[in-house]
Design a protein around this motif. Sequence first.
Motif, PDB file in Angstrom:
ATOM      1  N   ALA A   1      44.229  38.514  46.708  1.00 36.05           N
ATOM      2  CA  ALA A   1      45.482  37.784  46.860  1.00 36.05           C
ATOM      3  C   ALA A   1      46.278  38.321  48.042  1.00 36.05           C
ATOM      4  N   SER A   2      46.278  39.635  48.216  1.00 30.79           N
ATOM      5  CA  SER A   2      47.029  40.202  49.346  1.00 30.79           C
ATOM      6  C   SER A   2      46.322  39.903  50.665  1.00 30.79           C
ATOM      7  N   ALA A   3      45.013  39.809  50.669  1.00 29.23           N
ATOM      8  CA  ALA A   3      44.280  39.463  51.903  1.00 29.23           C
ATOM      9  C   ALA A   3      44.517  37.993  52.252  1.00 29.23           C
TER      10      ALA A   3
ATOM     11  N   ALA B   1      38.542  44.511  37.881  1.00 30.93           N
ATOM     12  CA  ALA B   1      38.694  43.083  38.155  1.00 30.93           C
ATOM     13  C   ALA B   1      40.112  42.771  38.600  1.00 30.93           C
ATOM     14  N   ASP B   2      41.085  43.388  37.978  1.00 29.46           N
ATOM     15  CA  ASP B   2      42.486  43.177  38.353  1.00 29.46           C
ATOM     16  C   ASP B   2      42.749  43.696  39.763  1.00 29.46           C
ATOM     17  N   ARG B   3      42.166  44.839  40.096  1.00 30.91           N
ATOM     18  CA  ARG B   3      42.312  45.381  41.454  1.00 30.91           C
ATOM     19  C   ARG B   3      41.729  44.444  42.504  1.00 30.91           C
ATOM     20  N   ARG B   4      40.531  43.927  42.220  1.00 28.90           N
ATOM     21  CA  ARG B   4      39.892  43.011  43.173  1.00 28.90           C
ATOM     22  C   ARG B   4      40.698  41.735  43.332  1.00 28.90           C
TER      23      ARG B   4
END
Length: 72
Positions: A66-68, A58-61
């Motif tokens: 956020a970066s996208a 979940a943290d990765r997604r």
Amino acid sequence: MRGVIGFIVALQGALGFLGQVFTDGNGWGVLPNWVDLSPAVYLAIAALGLALLGWDEADRRKKRAASAGKGN
């Protein structure tokens, strides 16, 4: 790092549970060599490991989203 730790914890919990329930009572993995736990505790350990894996994913997604969003 949470994902790697979660995978190891889940694997050890599952191995301990499966070893005690489906064999002669000796758990598999590393944990049964150190402590003598009930199958329910091994299931709880496996659930904790899966929770760590889920938290990491979940943290990765969230970071990926956020970066996208910053790129637009």
